[in-house]
Design an enzyme around this catalytic site. Structure first.
Site, PDB file in Angstrom:
ATOM      1  N   GLU A  27       6.432   3.230  26.183  1.00  0.00           N
ATOM      2  CA  GLU A  27       6.416   3.712  24.792  1.00  0.00           C
ATOM      3  C   GLU A  27       7.775   4.326  24.444  1.00  0.00           C
ATOM      4  OE1 GLU A  27       4.067   3.141  22.500  1.00  0.00           O
ATOM      5  OE2 GLU A  27       3.165   1.971  24.095  1.00  0.00           O
ATOM      6  N   ASN A  60      -0.367   7.862  16.459  1.00  0.00           N
ATOM      7  CA  ASN A  60       0.264   6.545  16.323  1.00  0.00           C
ATOM      8  C   ASN A  60      -0.692   5.456  15.833  1.00  0.00           C
ATOM      9  OD1 ASN A  60       2.431   4.548  16.753  1.00  0.00           O
ATOM     10  ND2 ASN A  60       1.059   3.817  18.361  1.00  0.00           N
ATOM     11  N   TRP A  75       7.660   0.793  10.313  1.00  0.00           N
ATOM     12  CA  TRP A  75       7.163   0.321   9.004  1.00  0.00           C
ATOM     13  C   TRP A  75       7.402  -1.180   8.860  1.00  0.00           C
ATOM     14  CZ3 TRP A  75       3.975   1.850   5.276  1.00  0.00           C
ATOM     15  CH2 TRP A  75       3.553   3.179   5.298  1.00  0.00           C
TER      16      TRP A  75
HETATM   17  P1  FAD Z   1       3.568   9.292  23.097  1.00  0.00           P
HETATM   18  O1  FAD Z   1       2.510   8.248  23.058  1.00  0.00           O
HETATM   19  O2  FAD Z   1       3.388  10.421  24.019  1.00  0.00           O
HETATM   20  O3  FAD Z   1       4.910   8.502  23.425  1.00  0.00           O
HETATM   21  C1  FAD Z   1       6.061   9.098  24.024  1.00  0.00           C
HETATM   22  C2  FAD Z   1       7.269   8.890  23.149  1.00  0.00           C
HETATM   23  O4  FAD Z   1       7.558   7.507  23.004  1.00  0.00           O
HETATM   24  C3  FAD Z   1       7.110   9.417  21.742  1.00  0.00           C
HETATM   25  O5  FAD Z   1       7.353  10.801  21.689  1.00  0.00           O
HETATM   26  C4  FAD Z   1       8.140   8.608  20.986  1.00  0.00           C
HETATM   27  O6  FAD Z   1       9.433   9.142  21.109  1.00  0.00           O
HETATM   28  C5  FAD Z   1       8.104   7.274  21.705  1.00  0.00           C
HETATM   29  N1  FAD Z   1       7.234   6.318  20.996  1.00  0.00           N
HETATM   30  C6  FAD Z   1       5.910   6.114  21.163  1.00  0.00           C
HETATM   31  N2  FAD Z   1       5.485   5.109  20.362  1.00  0.00           N
HETATM   32  C7  FAD Z   1       6.554   4.683  19.672  1.00  0.00           C
HETATM   33  C8  FAD Z   1       6.769   3.682  18.694  1.00  0.00           C
HETATM   34  N3  FAD Z   1       5.782   2.887  18.252  1.00  0.00           N
HETATM   35  N4  FAD Z   1       8.007   3.544  18.187  1.00  0.00           N
HETATM   36  C9  FAD Z   1       9.034   4.312  18.596  1.00  0.00           C
HETATM   37  N5  FAD Z   1       8.888   5.275  19.530  1.00  0.00           N
HETATM   38  C10 FAD Z   1       7.683   5.454  20.067  1.00  0.00           C
HETATM   39  N6  FAD Z   1       7.952   7.843  15.851  1.00  0.00           N
HETATM   40  C11 FAD Z   1       8.929   8.745  15.671  1.00  0.00           C
HETATM   41  O7  FAD Z   1       9.371   9.363  16.638  1.00  0.00           O
HETATM   42  N7  FAD Z   1       9.456   8.992  14.435  1.00  0.00           N
HETATM   43  C12 FAD Z   1       9.011   8.336  13.323  1.00  0.00           C
HETATM   44  O8  FAD Z   1       9.525   8.570  12.223  1.00  0.00           O
HETATM   45  C13 FAD Z   1       7.950   7.398  13.481  1.00  0.00           C
HETATM   46  N8  FAD Z   1       7.456   6.749  12.398  1.00  0.00           N
HETATM   47  C14 FAD Z   1       6.437   5.828  12.582  1.00  0.00           C
HETATM   48  C15 FAD Z   1       5.945   5.128  11.466  1.00  0.00           C
HETATM   49  C16 FAD Z   1       4.920   4.199  11.616  1.00  0.00           C
HETATM   50  C17 FAD Z   1       4.421   3.430  10.431  1.00  0.00           C
HETATM   51  C18 FAD Z   1       4.368   3.960  12.900  1.00  0.00           C
HETATM   52  C19 FAD Z   1       3.275   2.967  13.096  1.00  0.00           C
HETATM   53  C20 FAD Z   1       4.856   4.644  14.007  1.00  0.00           C
HETATM   54  C21 FAD Z   1       5.892   5.565  13.874  1.00  0.00           C
HETATM   55  N9  FAD Z   1       6.416   6.266  14.985  1.00  0.00           N
HETATM   56  C22 FAD Z   1       7.439   7.163  14.803  1.00  0.00           C
HETATM   57  C23 FAD Z   1       5.995   5.943  16.363  1.00  0.00           C
HETATM   58  C24 FAD Z   1       4.831   6.748  16.940  1.00  0.00           C
HETATM   59  O9  FAD Z   1       3.779   6.806  16.029  1.00  0.00           O
HETATM   60  C25 FAD Z   1       5.220   8.177  17.353  1.00  0.00           C
HETATM   61  O10 FAD Z   1       6.392   8.160  18.122  1.00  0.00           O
HETATM   62  C26 FAD Z   1       4.089   8.796  18.181  1.00  0.00           C
HETATM   63  O11 FAD Z   1       2.926   8.880  17.417  1.00  0.00           O
HETATM   64  C27 FAD Z   1       4.504  10.163  18.654  1.00  0.00           C
HETATM   65  O12 FAD Z   1       3.476  10.781  19.386  1.00  0.00           O
HETATM   66  P2  FAD Z   1       3.722  11.190  20.891  1.00  0.00           P
HETATM   67  O13 FAD Z   1       5.033  11.883  21.030  1.00  0.00           O
HETATM   68  O14 FAD Z   1       2.509  11.950  21.336  1.00  0.00           O
HETATM   69  O15 FAD Z   1       3.814   9.773  21.597  1.00  0.00           O
END
Ligand code: FAD
Length: 440
Positions: free
Chosen positions: A269, A336, A377
């Site tokens: 991720e 997410n 997006w």
């Molecule tokens: P975890 O599941 O614990 O993942 C660990 C890290 O991996 C996250 O902290 C993040 O840095 C990275 N990560 C995980 N999934 C993604 C992904 N799909 N894309 C990029 N990085 C990812 N993430 C952002 O950091 N900033 C945003 O502005 C952002 N906008 C989003 C917009 C949309 C429409 C969608 C579908 C997703 C977006 N995400 C964004 C990705 C993702 O939703 C978040 O990173 C995630 O929900 C963060 O939660 P977590 O730190 O607990 O993730």
């Protein structure tokens, strides 16, 4: 002679290569942060991001002071402010960690100008695991598909071990004046719409570290099975800390491996974050232009303001979408899985241009990221890198049954949504989206 360390999206002391290099010398250090909302290459921050930045700068300043330093705050065009601070401090060196989006144009021009003035200007690896230009396809270009991209990353030399935070910092003799953070008015006063954000989040390096330790000590064991379930505490919550560089991905990477847990999915991720930045590096206009040019002709519809407000405020009548949109508004974040469903609802069931939704997220997310936000997006809308085919349209009802079967998430954020009339008809709107897609 003193050194200026210019902090940007790296508001930490640990694993900060520019700071470590400057601290090796005990000639004195000026830590600088510039709020640049004027340069063409910068994207003005949204409201939730400003809220976070305020807290992050406060904590960075406190951490610097504990070690003998302090943060100088300035507002204005970086290309004017940085040289002015260098002159005021009589500094001979300026160090920074790299940025990888459109702003790197500013950095390149500034580096040249400073060097022209006889100043030693140096940049260091910033907040990615792999420098974007080191990962390339066989023909030397950027990757467009995630799996081979991440495979190439895993085959590349392992990310460097994180550097320790300097134990002490020598303050420079001449300390340029700093703006007063309160006068930047990054946080709302009346009305204070950020109370829910403040309840959920604590910005800063210490909180970032605590979130990582917490996750690796517990939830990581549930990550693979539970990361798609929004009511489950199975994800790391690290995204705003990574966004603001309060923790480096190198630290996350090495600590994850050291934990002995099964971290392959979690790190992949983090790989999506790398992929988003890899893409933004090669397409700095990611938030304004679709990667798939065919979508330039897509017949998006101008949303009725009331319909758009229903999506933004979480009153569409689709409980999972509504719960997500309210979680976002109240807490500055959204799970997410629900981000994907809410984005699909806007772009497909409502046929609204992905840029409209991207801007709303940009304004309301504390982790609003210049690469991850537009990248995701575009991915959901179908015009991005490695995007799911456009015709794969999330059904918000099925998603709810699958990922919130007991309605725990919906009950927490939007219990009344079950009674709200539905904004669109799912079947008809799906057919309309597919017909629109057929035109391109
Ligand atoms: P975890 O599941 O614990 O993942 C660990 C890290 O991996 C996250 O902290 C993040 O840095 C990275 N990560 C995980 N999934 C993604 C992904 N799909 N894309 C990029 N990085 C990812 N993430 C952002 O950091 N900033 C945003 O502005 C952002 N906008 C989003 C917009 C949309 C429409 C969608 C579908 C997703 C977006 N995400 C964004 C990705 C993702 O939703 C978040 O990173 C995630 O929900 C963060 O939660 P977590 O730190 O607990 O993730």
């Amino acid at each position: 002679m003193a050194s200026v360390v210019w902090f940007r999206d790296d508001l930490r002391l640990a694993d900060h290569a520019a700071l470590a290099a400057a601290a090796e010398d005990d000639d004195g250090l000026i830590a600088l942060y510039v709020l640049d909302e004027e340069s063409d290459e910068t994207r003005p921050l949204g409201g939730a991001a400003k809220w976070w930045l305020h807290g992050s700068l406060e904590r960075l300043d406190a951490a610097l002071r504990e070690r003998g330093g302090a943060l100088v705050l300035r507002r204005g065009r970086a290309e004017e402010v940085v040289p002015a601070v260098v002159r005021a401090a009589g500094a001979t060196r300026v160090f920074w960690n790299r940025r990888y989006g459109a702003e790197r144009e500013i950095d390149a021009r500034l580096k040249e100008a400073l060097r022209g003035d006889g100043i030693e200007a140096r940049s260091f690896p910033g907040s990615l695991l792999f420098e974007p230009w080191t990962i390339a396809t066989k023909s030397g270009g950027p990757y467009r598909v995630y799996s081979p991209f991440w495979r190439a990353c895993l085959e590349a030399p392992e990310p460097a071990r994180p550097l320790p935070a300097p134990a002490t910092l020598a303050a420079a003799d001449a300390h340029p004046e700093s703006d007063d953070l309160a006068e930047w008015k990054l946080r709302p006063t009346s009305p204070d719409w950020a109370t829910g954000i403040a309840e959920r989040w604590t910005p800063g390096e210490d909180a970032a570290r605590a979130a990582l330790e917490d996750f690796l000590g517990g939830a990581v064991a549930r990550y693979d099975a539970g990361r798609d379930v929004p009511s489950e505490d199975a994800v790391s919550g690290l995204s705003p800390y990574l966004r603001w560089g309060e923790i480096s991905p190198r630290t996350v990477w090495h600590e994850a491996w050291r934990s002995g847990a099964d971290v392959g999915t979690f790190l992949s991720e983090l790989g999506w974050r790398e992929f988003a930045w890899h893409t933004a590096f090669h397409h700095p206009d990611l938030h304004t232009r679709g990667l798939n040019a065919r979508f330039d002709a897509f017949p998006w519809e101008d949303p009725d303001p009331a319909d758009l407000a229903a999506w933004q405020q979480g009153t569409t009548g689709y409980p999972l979408v509504d719960a997500g949109m309210r979680e976002l508004w109240q807490s500055g974040s959204m799970h997410n899985r629900v981000r994907m469903v809410a984005a699909s609802f806007l772009t497909k069931n409502m046929l609204v241009d992905w840029r409209v939704g991207e801007r709303w997220f940009w304004d309301t997310l504390v982790d609003a990221d210049a690469a991850s936000n537009p990248f995701n997006w575009q991915w959901v809308a179908g015009c991005g890198a490695d995007a799911a085919p456009y015709f794969r349209i999330f059904n918000p009802r099925t998603q709810e049954q699958k990922f919130d079967p007991e309605g725990r998430y919906v009950k927490e954020w939007a219990p009344d949504s079950l009674l709200t009339p539905e904004l669109v008809d799912l079947k008809a709107s799906r057919e309309r989206a597919l017909a629109a897609y057929d035109t391109i």
